[in-house]
Design an enzyme around this catalytic site. Structure first.
Site, mmCIF file in Angstrom:
data_model
loop_
_atom_site.group_PDB
_atom_site.id
_atom_site.type_symbol
_atom_site.label_atom_id
_atom_site.label_comp_id
_atom_site.label_asym_id
_atom_site.label_seq_id
_atom_site.Cartn_x
_atom_site.Cartn_y
_atom_site.Cartn_z
ATOM 1 N N GLY A 119 0.836 -1.204 0.000
ATOM 2 C CA GLY A 119 0.000 0.000 0.000
ATOM 3 C C GLY A 119 0.870 1.252 0.000
ATOM 4 N N TRP A 161 2.375 1.624 -3.404
ATOM 5 C CA TRP A 161 1.370 2.064 -4.370
ATOM 6 C C TRP A 161 1.353 3.602 -4.445
ATOM 7 C CZ3 TRP A 161 -2.953 5.197 -3.680
ATOM 8 C CH2 TRP A 161 -3.832 5.260 -4.755
ATOM 9 N N HIS A 162 1.601 4.250 -3.296
ATOM 10 C CA HIS A 162 1.559 5.717 -3.285
ATOM 11 C C HIS A 162 2.722 6.326 -4.047
ATOM 12 C CE1 HIS A 162 -1.428 5.166 -0.093
ATOM 13 N NE2 HIS A 162 -1.838 6.367 -0.423
ATOM 14 N N GLY A 163 3.839 5.651 -4.079
ATOM 15 C CA GLY A 163 4.966 6.233 -4.791
ATOM 16 C C GLY A 163 6.181 5.358 -4.702
ATOM 17 N N PHE A 199 0.174 10.297 -7.335
ATOM 18 C CA PHE A 199 0.196 8.862 -7.025
ATOM 19 C C PHE A 199 -0.507 8.071 -8.113
ATOM 20 C CE2 PHE A 199 -0.120 10.768 -2.555
ATOM 21 C CZ PHE A 199 1.228 11.064 -2.560
#
Lengths: 370, 478
Positions: B318, B321-323, B478
């Site tokens: 997770g 996933w943001h960066g 993102f």
């Protein structure tokens, strides 16, 4: 169904009314003094916006320009030392294009003399002023777009509302006193206080050798040293200098320009010497061009304060490798008033050569840092 | 194109709405095509270079989905088709989002100098996840056959395309198929405008208003104790108002078209535990990670130890996933650890005595908020060592400055804290019920109508007045 559409219409009309009301409030209060000077006005540290109003509302004959190196000067000190009526327009982190643009506006509004703290790094990145997101040329020029962006602006409406409340007699005194501690932009009562350090400021706590050496260690650390020369390029810097500085000066032959190279600590150049010699080479070559070029212009008096060893080698005068204390501010004004350290047009590179010698010879003191 | 821009509010949205309802009088399909085309135009303005990738992604996933739903494949062939789809999606996401990060780490490890410069396509994380969910559900036999225009609209639907909420096909496509949504419903449009206004106000006045304070911590070389705290708290509130403002705007815009989007925020900073925080923050991502990662990994079905491992894996991914950066990995790891501690605490102390419920809840809320703020420092910082510098400053009161600027910052942060903790959230104010497709019942019944209308008009006006020349949403990255 029809009833709900009526509510929808009412909502949109009421919103339009609020927008127009907010714009009217900003126009009447005019916190920036863009339309009319005001005795009740307060001032903001947001100099890129504030300058647009200052140029229109203040009376002055001298404009004072620079970056954060020149931001703490007080207009009253400049006036006293130089016998002028000054307007400080210094902007932190500003580039040559922004400085030249703002100075041009000030000259158009009556400045006959310019005092310019000219840092070499203002010529590094000086993008097109028309598309500059940080300085609204339309606001300075008072175009329709500029005035609309000023009037139809939630932040200005908030400032206007606060200014209006502050003008109500029972609230005047408490709100004026509280303003500097509130999230309000126009919080300064006196134009002299814009970015000036308080009179009771603890100079020794902010400006001392420990902090200067810590800053030196920080910028020369191997993980960060590449930032020292980021963006520096000889050709672009000379081009920006010619366009912004020489262009402005030659367009205004009737204006006297007192230009000085600020007294950075010697560590600024030593950092380049040790961590980025190519940057030091660019800086010395660019400032050599600047010195040679400016000393040939009849309306320029150029000063070079970079090699004044008593000041630049005393690390207690600085908060990092370049920012000097108010004590040095006072010295700068004294030198400008007396003409000390003026660059001789016949030997424009003499002080630069002296600086180079100092940089070569300098040894960084060893102090244990936390 | 940005929701918080004059061209969108004054031109794009009215034109698309008018076209949608005008076409809706003639057919049930053309408004869907119109809306999909408008969504592609919305994406193309400013992101035209990534249009081909978006269209290819839709075609690829629709094709694989078609195989899974319509074609008569055997179990192994179905598995292969699913693997092809998911791997294909993840490969594209990996190349565009993580290739640079991978190269950077390889260079650090091996001393090589590979240079990978790939621009991140806007919205790729969102539309990839949306479509992976579609493929997995198609494999599970939970998807009916959808027409291409409806599927394309489901992926590209402009209110959510760039930064979510992450939509579910079972929720959205039936709504696109409904005839009623193609006829203007004044009540839904009114509620949509009010919700949009609240979101716009959150973004332009609140998030953008506190943004300068973030620099106190994150742009300073050596922030003091108070500067570090003010900056970290400012970012905590900026991120919330920015993202929840975007989500409100998305919900409001969609409501004008008669489409209900899922809620993405439910006052997350009021959470009394980290578990609760993740039920309130970016809810559609949490649900996605739970349904398509945590549960397939085994969830809590294989004992306590594996549950913690699954939690850590889910939160680490997770975070990534943001960066593509170690700061996001640390952020994910921190939240994974928080969740493990929270679950362990719940297992050890299953029941709190009645007399202690209130103090425990208050303590839980404070601890949760502080833990979240600490994690946001990594989320926002450019590098892990810079985040550590800020955290060290936050732990050292001796460096306090408390000058004029810091006091003013503290006052502003306090105002934001009051807004976050004392003011009801958008769905409570508007009575937005996504599941039951209901909104603004109190408004419809006439209760509080003048108050709501005039307050909303003020909020809309200030939302519009707060629009700055170009202020992107944080989650666009993102």
């Amino acid at each position: 169904m029809r009833g709900t559409f009526t509510y929808l219409r009412r909502l949109l009309l009421a919103s339009l009314g609020c927008v127009l009301g907010a714009a009217a409030l900003t126009f009447v209060v005019d916190p920036l003094q863009l339309f009319r000077p005001s005795r009740l006005a307060f001032y903001s540290d947001d100099t890129r916006t504030q300058n647009a109003g200052l140029i229109r509302s203040q009376s002055f004959d001298t404009a004072f320009m620079g970056t954060s190196l020149a931001i703490h000067f007080r207009q009253s000190d400049i006036d006293r030392a130089l016998g002028v009526r000054s307007l400080k327009l210094a902007m932190t982190g500003s580039n040559s294009r922004q400085q030249a643009f703002v100075l041009e506006q000030a000259i158009d509004r009556g400045a006959r003399r310019v005092v310019w703290a000219m840092d070499d790094f203002i010529f590094v990145d000086a993008a097109d002023i028309e598309a500059d997101p940080f300085l609204s040329v339309d606001l300075y020029r008072r175009t329709t777009k500029g005035i609309a962006s000023y009037l139809f602006n939630a932040a200005m409406a908030k400032e206007s509302l606060f200014a209006m409340l502050r003008s109500i007699p029972p609230l005047q005194h408490p709100l004026a006193r509280a303003a500097p501690y509130l999230p309000i932009k126009f919080a300064l009562e006196d134009v002299d206080d814009i970015y000036a350090l308080p009179r009771d400021f603890d100079v020794a706590r902010t400006y001392n050798a420990k902090r200067t050496l810590a800053a030196f260690a920080y910028i020369t650390s191997p993980v960060r040293s590449r930032f020292l020369g980021e963006g520096y390029g000889y050709d672009a810097m000379v081009r920006h200098f010619e366009r912004d500085a020489v262009g402005l000066i030659t367009r205004h032959p009737d204006v006297t320009f007192d230009i000085y190279f600020p007294p950075y600590s010697i560590l600024q150049f030593v950092a380049m010497r040790d961590a980025s010699p190519a940057t030091l080479k660019i800086v010395t070559e660019v400032t050599a061009v600047i010195a040679q070029r400016l000393t040939q212009l009849p309306n320029v008096r150029l000063y070079d304060f970079r090699a004044i060893k008593d000041v630049t080698h005393d690390l207690g005068n600085y908060s990092d490798v370049i920012h000097h204390s108010p004590v040095v501010d006072a010295m700068v004004l004294k030198w400008l008033a007396s003409g000390e350290h003026r660059v001789d047009p016949k030997a424009p590179l003499a002080s630069l050569d002296e600086l180079k010698t100092q940089v070569e010879a300098y040894q960084v003191p060893r102090i244990k840092l936390p | 194109m940005l929701f918080n821009s004059y061209p969108f509010i004054l031109l794009f949205l009215p034109v698309v709405l008018a076209g949608y309802f005008w076409l809706g009088r003639r057919s049930n399909l053309t408004p869907v095509i119109w809306l999909a085309a408008a969504s592609l135009a919305f994406y193309a303005i400013g992101n035209w270079q990534f249009m081909a990738l978006l269209l290819l992604s839709i075609a690829f996933n629709y094709g694989v989905g078609h195989l899974l739903i319509v074609a008569k494949l055997g179990p192994s062939q179905r598995k292969a088709a699913l693997a092809l789809g998911v791997v294909g999606d993840l490969l594209v996401l990996g190349i565009f989002k993580y290739a640079g990060f991978a190269a950077e780490n390889i260079n650090t490890l091996l001393g090589t100098h590979f240079a990978v410069h790939i621009l991140l396509p806007v919205g790729i994380s969102f539309y990839t996840f949306t479509q992976i969910a579609f493929l997995v559900d198609a494999y599970r036999g939970q998807v009916a056959r959808y027409a291409l225009p409806h599927y394309a609209l489901f992926v590209t639907y402009f209110p959510h395309l760039i930064a979510g909420p992450i939509l579910h096909h079972k929720d959205m496509i039936p709504q696109f198929e409904r005839k009623e949504s193609k006829h203007p419903d004044a009540h839904l449009i009114l509620c949509g405008i009010i919700i949009f206004a609240i979101g716009l106000f959150k973004k332009t006045c609140l998030a953008d208003g506190i943004q300068p304070l973030v620099a106190l911590a994150f742009d300073a070389r050596a922030p003091s104790f108070d500067q570090a705290w003010c900056g970290a708290l400012a970012y905590t509130f900026q991120l919330y108002f920015d993202f929840s403002g975007y989500s409100d705007m998305a919900i409001g815009i969609s409501l004008m078209f008669g489409i209900f989007l899922p809620v993405n925020f439910n006052s997350p900073y009021k959470a009394t535990s980290i578990v609760e925080f993740w039920r309130r923050w970016h809810m559609t991502l949490s649900q996605f990670l739970r349904d398509y990662l945590y549960i397939p990994l085994g969830g809590n079905r294989r004992g306590r130890a594996l549950r913690y491992v699954n939690l850590m894996i889910t939160m680490l991914l997770g975070g990534l996933w943001h960066g593509a950066a170690w700061t996001f990995v640390v952020w994910g790891a921190l939240h994974g650890a928080y969740l493990c501690i929270n679950h362990a605490f719940n297992a050890l102390v299953p029941k709190v005595p009645t007399s202690l419920v209130r103090p425990v809840r208050i303590t839980g809320a404070v601890l949760t908020f502080l833990a979240v703020v600490v994690a946001w420092v990594f989320f926002r910082a450019e590098r892990v060592d810079w985040a550590m510098l800020i955290l060290r400053a936050m732990a050292d009161p001796a460096t306090s400055v408390f000058g004029r600027e810091e006091v003013a910052a503290l006052v502003l942060v306090s105002i934001y804290a009051a807004l976050v903790w004392l003011v009801p959230n958008t769905q409570t104010i508007m009575g937005y019920d996504h599941g039951n497709r209901r909104v603004g019942e109190a408004l419809r019944a006439g209760r509080m109508r003048p108050l709501v209308l005039y307050a909303a008009s003020l909020v809309l006006a200030f939302g519009i007045l707060g629009i700055q020349s170009h202020s992107e949403f944080i989650y666009f990255r993102f």
